[in-house]
Design an enzyme around this catalytic site. Structure first.
Site, PDB file in Angstrom:
ATOM      1  N   HIS A  41      19.474  -9.435 -34.615  1.00 42.94           N
ATOM      2  CA  HIS A  41      19.634  -8.089 -33.827  1.00 42.94           C
ATOM      3  C   HIS A  41      20.614  -7.044 -34.682  1.00 42.94           C
ATOM      4  O   HIS A  41      21.028  -6.091 -33.980  1.00 42.94           O
ATOM      5  CB  HIS A  41      20.202  -8.175 -32.398  1.00 42.94           C
ATOM      6  CG  HIS A  41      19.366  -9.177 -31.463  1.00 42.94           C
ATOM      7  ND1 HIS A  41      18.181  -9.122 -31.112  1.00 42.94           N
ATOM      8  CD2 HIS A  41      19.968 -10.324 -30.770  1.00 42.94           C
ATOM      9  CE1 HIS A  41      17.759 -10.406 -30.630  1.00 42.94           C
ATOM     10  NE2 HIS A  41      18.747 -10.910 -30.447  1.00 42.94           N
ATOM     11  N   ALA A  85       9.997  -5.271 -31.268  1.00 40.34           N
ATOM     12  CA  ALA A  85       9.990  -4.995 -32.802  1.00 40.34           C
ATOM     13  C   ALA A  85       8.531  -5.247 -33.276  1.00 40.34           C
ATOM     14  O   ALA A  85       7.710  -5.960 -33.031  1.00 40.34           O
ATOM     15  CB  ALA A  85      11.143  -5.637 -33.543  1.00 40.34           C
ATOM     16  N   LEU A  99      12.247 -11.488 -35.249  1.00 41.86           N
ATOM     17  CA  LEU A  99      12.119  -9.918 -34.824  1.00 41.86           C
ATOM     18  C   LEU A  99      11.822 -10.013 -33.546  1.00 41.86           C
ATOM     19  O   LEU A  99      11.430 -10.747 -32.706  1.00 41.86           O
ATOM     20  CB  LEU A  99      10.738  -9.433 -35.393  1.00 41.86           C
ATOM     21  CG  LEU A  99      10.642  -8.975 -36.862  1.00 41.86           C
ATOM     22  CD1 LEU A  99       9.362  -8.438 -37.340  1.00 41.86           C
ATOM     23  CD2 LEU A  99      11.943  -7.672 -37.032  1.00 41.86           C
ATOM     24  N   ASP A 100      12.616  -9.323 -32.718  1.00 39.33           N
ATOM     25  CA  ASP A 100      12.507  -8.887 -30.994  1.00 39.33           C
ATOM     26  C   ASP A 100      11.140  -8.870 -30.798  1.00 39.33           C
ATOM     27  O   ASP A 100      10.295  -8.398 -31.459  1.00 39.33           O
ATOM     28  CB  ASP A 100      13.389  -7.809 -30.723  1.00 39.33           C
ATOM     29  CG  ASP A 100      14.820  -7.867 -30.964  1.00 39.33           C
ATOM     30  OD1 ASP A 100      15.248  -9.509 -31.191  1.00 39.33           O
ATOM     31  OD2 ASP A 100      15.768  -6.968 -31.174  1.00 39.33           O
ATOM     32  N   ASN A 101      11.067  -9.048 -29.357  1.00 38.11           N
ATOM     33  CA  ASN A 101       9.876  -9.003 -28.935  1.00 38.11           C
ATOM     34  C   ASN A 101       9.041  -7.744 -29.153  1.00 38.11           C
ATOM     35  O   ASN A 101       7.762  -7.386 -29.445  1.00 38.11           O
ATOM     36  CB  ASN A 101       9.729  -9.212 -27.475  1.00 38.11           C
ATOM     37  CG  ASN A 101       8.558  -8.842 -26.673  1.00 38.11           C
ATOM     38  OD1 ASN A 101       7.472  -9.298 -26.991  1.00 38.11           O
ATOM     39  ND2 ASN A 101       8.705  -8.462 -25.220  1.00 38.11           N
TER      40      ASN A 101
END
Length: 279
Positions: free
Chosen positions: A231, A151, A147-149
């Site tokens: 992503h 997110a 998961l992105d930073n």
């Protein structure tokens, strides 16, 4: 006591006592020591193989002994049938071809807050999700997927390499639902276009469903898909001219955020683990 009595007693004690001790020593140790010496694979470090297998969750120690004797277990590519054989943590131990983990399998679900990196620590002072689950277990767990930073949402951790690999590359994908906040209202036409499937880098990304969230502005969208590409949600909306301002994964497989506040974690139930293994 007469001289003959003393002599007789001494004679009895010396022969019988010494003979019994020698015999007992031979019975107790001789059959075991030669067996260990004859095996070129034996080692004295590490833990017993049956305990290693039991720790992996396959079976009990007693059952492990049966499987070892039957030739079901290999260590570093060699079949081991010796009782009491010891292995090290770095050894490649396999049961019917499946590599084992000597730690008891652990499965932890985290409701990730924004601002935590999932892998690495690319920015000075940046924090990782491992800080949030560090007290949950002493086992060496790793996150499944990314998961992105910025997110938020569900993130699974485990030391079960077999399951992690299966979930990371599922044959038919894994069900995920995201709540997305966009930088502007989404048109109905764009919503329908995403529902039909978006092409990214020449490949069509199928979307299970997408809809506006009830009683929310049209900047709030719910999207369900099975792709585990990195992503992927952000890329879908960007291809349609939208920037994702907030991303929250609310469903992963059959797991939900129910009764799991942001930043908190819990261990999976046995049934949840079984369900994940069936995906």
């Amino acid at each position: 006591m007469s001289r003959n009595d003393r002599s007789s007693g001494k004679k009895y004690s010396g022969r019988q006592g010494g003979g019994q001790r020698k015999k007992s020593h031979a019975r107790g140790n001789a059959p075991i020591k030669p067996k260990m010496e004859k095996s070129p694979l034996s080692n004295t470090d590490g833990i017993r193989l049956n305990k290693y297998i039991a720790n992996s969750g396959i079976c009990s120690r007693r059952e492990a002994d049966m499987y070892i004797a039957a030739g079901n277990v290999t260590v570093n590519g060699k079949t081991i049938t010796e009782m009491g054989y010891r292995v090290k943590l770095e050894d490649d131990v396999r049961f019917d071809g499946r590599r084992l983990n000597p730690e008891k399998p652990v499965y932890i679900l985290l409701n990730k807050p924004a601002g935590f990196f999932v892998t690495g620590n690319p920015e000075k002072g940046g924090r990782t999700v491992m800080e949030l689950v560090s007290k949950a277990t002493s086992a060496k767990v790793s996150p499944v997927g990314k998961l992105d930073n910025q997110a938020k949402g569900l993130l699974l951790f485990t030391n079960d390499g077999t399951l992690a690999k299966k979930l990371a590359k599922p044959k038919n994908g894994i069900r995920q639902i995201y709540q997305v906040t966009l930088n502007k209202n989404m048109s109905k036409e764009d919503l329908e276009a995403i529902q039909k499937g978006v092409y990214l880098e020449g490949s069509k990304v199928p979307v299970t469903s997408i809809s506006f969230i009830d009683d929310k502005p049209h900047t709030e969208v719910g999207i369900e898909l099975k792709s585990i590409k990195e992503h992927i949600v952000t890329r879908i909306f960007k291809s349609m001219g939208y920037e994702v301002e907030s991303l929250d994964r609310v469903v992963f497989g059959g797991l939900t955020k129910k009764d799991l506040p942001r930043g908190r974690h819990r261990h999976l139930t046995e049934q949840e683990v079984i369900n994940l293994g069936m995906l």
